[in-house]
Design an enzyme around this catalytic site. Structure first.
Site: not given
Length: 554
Positions: A338, A387, A438, A510
């Site tokens: 990620d 996520k 975003k 991540k």
């Protein structure tokens, strides 16, 4: 360019750019003055150079700590290593799964803009192409100090020989057959004038058919799936992906290929003994078309079997135990999971700052909304769960490092599954209106001196794909570099590749996957420092410190 069975092109290599010296090139896109890396003279023969390789000896100094009977015992440990780095940068292909998505089309368009030095008009004036946002291309590394004691910083990309992003040969797969000029327009990421200029270079390129198993991504993606491999035989699909990689490599005269997953977030795969827990079981599960073999794992297996580095840029658990075992057996390279581009990167920095300052975070609440296709896919609960998991672990090691602020598991009472931890909430919502822009809102509630409370709120608005694209380039560049670095495990053994799981890439990820039995480091500062120190070690350089003793003593 060679056609593939559905009539589109198998690869994309842009026309030759004009000589870069003829026009201004942004410093982040400029060619290095050290195409084979810098040369350091240590004066002791510890580092040697030939036209083809760098050999360096390095001593890693550590401290082994034992706590016993209320006493702390510290033992200094010194381990010698030798590293060999191939200096000749090969011709490299980059194959993206999700080539026609926001990240894929943005990456192709931005490389074209940099390669041809295409500037474009905006309401603020002319904009030149660049690689801002890339660790490799737009940051520097502190090499040491000059005789006057001032820091000497050099471009990160100069330390060791690395592929220039303009030189990547691009290709890949997508479940949508839309040509890349139209995919770029659909994504609504780049300025119109840039799209207008690069569209003619992208219009003839159509992604290869990809794997589509509806159970793994949101049902709302079905209308895009018009470019998929037929049937449900996963072994056939695996062989087709392998052949695609071979054809791409051969038709473009490539030395190496890096494969990168930047497609939709999948649901988590269930880890099942006998299915995906060993390499043999995983390969057998593919042959049986088992339901828990995901498209991303299929691409990863194909990459490993073809000897190509594979990077998972999405949060699902692509790298199941069987895949890691297979990579180890083949001495192939994998990395994930990620992309860490915005909110999570800030969170890791701020959480570390608070804990290191002796302030106790009690709750971290993170809210996002976005309107691109990633947000649409994540509006499905199963994909959001992937996520949520990748975002939730980012502060764990910072919390565990301070037992003064947080109780250990043993202090939490019977039945405790872990030590004290801040409340951590992650919310993601799909709002089509905002597109790729975003919004991320974070609230940090912390305990202060004598029961006080502090609340900090951060509002972050960012172009999601413009943050992610440079990270894809960084990961691909560094993954390729790491394939050219070898080290003997003992003084008697020949040079061997690095370990298969590329934890050195953690700065861009991540939820980093690491070697079994080793700790996951989420601290951004430590991740960056670890990568810097490794590159320096490949030159035989000692790691610099901030002791500044010359300014501390008489």
């Amino acid at each position: 360019m060679n056609p593939h069975p559905n009539g589109s092109d198998i690869s994309f290599s842009s026309p030759q750019t004009p000589a870069e010296g003829d026009v201004h090139v942004h410093p982040t896109a400029a060619r290095t003055a050290f195409p084979k890396g810098i040369e350091v003279d240590l004066g002791s023969g510890a580092t040697t150079y030939t036209d083809s390789e760098i050999r360096a000896r390095f001593v890693d100094r550590a401290a082994q700590v034992v706590l016993e009977d209320g006493k702390i015992s510290v033992k200094k440990i010194e381990t010698g290593y030798e590293f060999k780095t191939e200096r000749v940068v090969p011709k490299v292909g980059l194959m993206l799964i999700g080539l026609g998505g926001n990240n894929g089309s943005t990456l192709v368009a931005s490389i074209l803009a940099n390669k041809h030095n295409i500037s474009w008009g905006t309401k603020d004036g002319r904009q030149s192409p660049n690689y801002i946002g890339s660790l490799v291309r737009a940051s520097t590394l502190r090499l040491g100090v000059d005789p006057a004691g001032k820091d000497v910083n050099i471009p990160f990309s100069d330390v060791l020989p690395m592929v220039h992003p303009n030189d990547f040969v691009l290709g890949g797969w997508d479940i949508s057959a839309m040509p890349l000029d139209q995919a770029m327009a659909r994504s609504k990421v780049l300025e119109f004038d840039l799209q207008r200029q690069v569209a003619p270079l992208m219009k003839d390129f159509v992604p290869l058919p990809s794997v589509y198993y509806p159970d793994f991504i949101a049902a709302n993606q079905e209308d895009r799936a018009d470019n998929v491999l037929p049937g449900a035989d996963k072994q056939v699909h695996l062989e087709k992906i392998r052949q695609d990689i071979k054809d791409f490599k051969a038709s473009n005269g490539l030395d190496k290929v890096v494969v990168f997953w930047t497609a939709n977030t999948e649901r988590y795969s269930e880890i099942i003994p006998g299915v995906n827990d060993t390499s043999e079981n995983l390969l057998a599960a593919i042959a049986k078309s088992h339901d828990e073999v995901s498209p991303s794992t299929l691409f990863a297996v194909a990459s490993v079997l073809e000897g190509c580095p594979f990077i998972n840029g999405a949060p699902q658990n692509t790298c199941v135990p069987g895949l890691i075992k297979l990579a180890e057996e083949k001495k192939a390279f994998i990395g994930g999971d990620d992309l860490k581009s915005g909110q999570t990167k800030v969170k890791s920095v701020l959480a570390e700052f608070l804990v290191n300052a002796g302030i106790k975070p009690l709750a971290v609440s993170s809210y996002n909304h976005l309107g691109n296709n990633d947000g649409k896919n994540l509006s499905s609960q199963a994909q959001f769960k992937s996520k949520e998991i990748s975002k939730s672990s980012v502060i764990d090691d910072m919390v565990e490092s301070n037992q003064l602020l947080y109780k250990r598991k043993s202090e939490m009472g019977p039945g405790a599954k872990k030590g004290e931890h801040p409340d951590h909430l992650v919310v993601i919502k799909y709002v089509p209106t905002v597109g790729d822009s975003k919004r991320a809102i974070d609230e940090y509630v912390s305990e202060l001196f004598c029961g006080g409370r502090n609340t900090m709120n951060i509002f972050n608005q960012c172009e999601d794909s413009l943050l992610a694209t440079p990270l894809i380039l960084d990961l691909a560049i560094l993954a390729e570099l790491l394939t050219r670095i070898t080290s003997p495990t003992t003084s008697e053994e020949p040079f061997q590749p690095l370990y298969s799981v590329l934890s050195l890439l953690s700065y861009m990820l991540k939820a980093p996957i690491v070697k079994e039995g080793t700790a996951v480091v989420n601290s951004l500062a430590r991740q960056r420092s670890g990568l810097e120190q490794f590159l320096k070690a490949c030159l035989g350089l000692e790691n610099g410190t901030d002791l500044l003793l010359e300014s501390r003593v008489w």
